[in-house]
Scaffold this active site. Structure first.
Site, PDB file in Angstrom:
ATOM      1  N   GLU A   1     -27.125 -17.530  21.869  1.00 29.73           N
ATOM      2  CA  GLU A   1     -27.175 -18.301  23.111  1.00 29.73           C
ATOM      3  C   GLU A   1     -27.207 -17.380  24.337  1.00 29.73           C
ATOM      4  O   GLU A   1     -26.763 -16.234  24.286  1.00 29.73           O
ATOM      5  CB  GLU A   1     -25.972 -19.249  23.192  1.00 29.73           C
TER       6      GLU A   1
ATOM      7  N   TYR B   1     -16.100 -27.454  22.714  1.00 22.72           N
ATOM      8  CA  TYR B   1     -16.541 -27.009  24.046  1.00 22.72           C
ATOM      9  C   TYR B   1     -17.632 -27.935  24.586  1.00 22.72           C
ATOM     10  O   TYR B   1     -17.629 -28.280  25.763  1.00 22.72           O
ATOM     11  CB  TYR B   1     -17.072 -25.576  23.969  1.00 22.72           C
ATOM     12  N   ASN B   2     -18.590 -28.306  23.733  1.00 23.17           N
ATOM     13  CA  ASN B   2     -19.627 -29.249  24.174  1.00 23.17           C
ATOM     14  C   ASN B   2     -19.000 -30.549  24.638  1.00 23.17           C
ATOM     15  O   ASN B   2     -19.354 -31.089  25.689  1.00 23.17           O
ATOM     16  CB  ASN B   2     -20.615 -29.553  23.044  1.00 23.17           C
TER      17      ASN B   2
ATOM     18  N   HIS C   1     -27.652 -26.530  17.354  1.00 21.43           N
ATOM     19  CA  HIS C   1     -26.441 -26.704  16.557  1.00 21.43           C
ATOM     20  C   HIS C   1     -25.746 -28.015  16.922  1.00 21.43           C
ATOM     21  O   HIS C   1     -25.913 -28.545  18.023  1.00 21.43           O
ATOM     22  CB  HIS C   1     -25.477 -25.538  16.770  1.00 21.43           C
ATOM     23  N   GLY C   2     -24.936 -28.532  16.013  1.00 19.96           N
ATOM     24  CA  GLY C   2     -24.173 -29.741  16.277  1.00 19.96           C
ATOM     25  C   GLY C   2     -23.081 -29.504  17.313  1.00 19.96           C
ATOM     26  O   GLY C   2     -22.795 -28.366  17.714  1.00 19.96           O
ATOM     27  N   GLN C   3     -22.455 -30.582  17.714  1.00 21.09           N
ATOM     28  CA  GLN C   3     -21.450 -30.531  18.778  1.00 21.09           C
ATOM     29  C   GLN C   3     -20.235 -29.685  18.397  1.00 21.09           C
ATOM     30  O   GLN C   3     -19.800 -29.662  17.253  1.00 21.09           O
ATOM     31  CB  GLN C   3     -20.982 -31.945  19.124  1.00 21.09           C
TER      32      GLN C   3
ATOM     33  N   ARG D   1     -21.519 -21.628  14.757  1.00 16.58           N
ATOM     34  CA  ARG D   1     -21.907 -23.033  14.916  1.00 16.58           C
ATOM     35  C   ARG D   1     -23.353 -23.272  14.501  1.00 16.58           C
ATOM     36  O   ARG D   1     -23.684 -24.322  13.963  1.00 16.58           O
ATOM     37  CB  ARG D   1     -21.649 -23.516  16.347  1.00 16.58           C
TER      38      ARG D   1
ATOM     39  N   SER E   1     -26.078 -15.747  27.702  1.00 21.59           N
ATOM     40  CA  SER E   1     -24.739 -15.371  28.137  1.00 21.59           C
ATOM     41  C   SER E   1     -24.469 -15.930  29.538  1.00 21.59           C
ATOM     42  O   SER E   1     -25.250 -15.695  30.462  1.00 21.59           O
ATOM     43  CB  SER E   1     -24.586 -13.850  28.163  1.00 21.59           C
TER      44      SER E   1
END
Length: 197
Positions: A92, A16-17, A11-13, A65, A94
């Site tokens: 994702e 949080y990233n 996924h794109g930014q 996302r 955990s």
């Protein structure tokens, strides 16, 4: 997994990233850069696949996302935005109690835990009842990988991509755990191994 034109897209930014925060299963939306990255990947796929794009199966993580990234990809490919599947197994990894924190913030609270994670990043489980290691994640997604056929485009997460590299790309645990997973490139799996595009 049939290794023939299997494309993986992170996924794109998100914000949080950008802040270096562990997202895990928190449902954080894309930011403006993330939407641009998704569009870039969709444009690249359009040039690469052309009319063949409609022959592909599209599967995304159910987190927003990943779904937004998939919708942007499909729009760039000239396909209906919502014409894809979601699969819970692609969610994702955990990070348990660490989700929402940066590693620096965790280190300030518990330096020993950070050291333990760095010593065996593949098998380490963060504190918290829901936490998974990358090894746990791999066990979760392997049944999905076994079902995949040629001509599939997956949109998921950084941790999931590490597990896919470990399984389909035959990358070792340490290398898979330490691999930087860009958000503006695609990973393709072919007979001669994984390649970044």
């Amino acid at each position: 997994m049939v290794v023939d034109d299997i494309f993986f897209c992170r996924h794109g930014q998100t914000d949080y990233n950008a802040e270096g925060r562990l997202q895990g299963r928190r449902d954080i939306p894309l930011n403006a850069l993330g939407r641009f990255q998704a569009k870039r990947n969709g444009t690249y796929l359009r040039r690469l696949l052309g009319e063949r794009a409609g022959e592909f199966r599209f599967v995304a993580s159910p987190l927003s996302r990943a779904q937004e990234t998939m919708r942007i990809l499909r729009r760039e490919l000239g396909l209906p935005e919502d014409g894809f599947e979601t699969d819970e197994r692609l969610v994702e990894v955990s990070y348990g109690d660490w989700e929402g924190s940066t590693l620096e913030e965790v280190a300030a609270r518990d330096a020993q835990a950070i050291a333990a994670r760095e010593a065996d990043k593949w098998n380490y489980r963060c504190p918290g009842a829901t936490s998974e290691s990358y090894g746990d994640l791999l066990a979760r997604i392997e049944p999905l990988l076994a079902e995949l056929e040629a001509r599939t485009i997956l949109v998921s997460h950084g941790g999931v991509s590490r597990a896919v590299l470990r399984s389909a790309g035959k990358v070792g645990e340490w290398d898979a755990a330490m691999t930087i997973i860009p958000q503006d490139r695609l990973l393709v799996f072919r007979e001669d191994g994984p390649h970044w595009l």
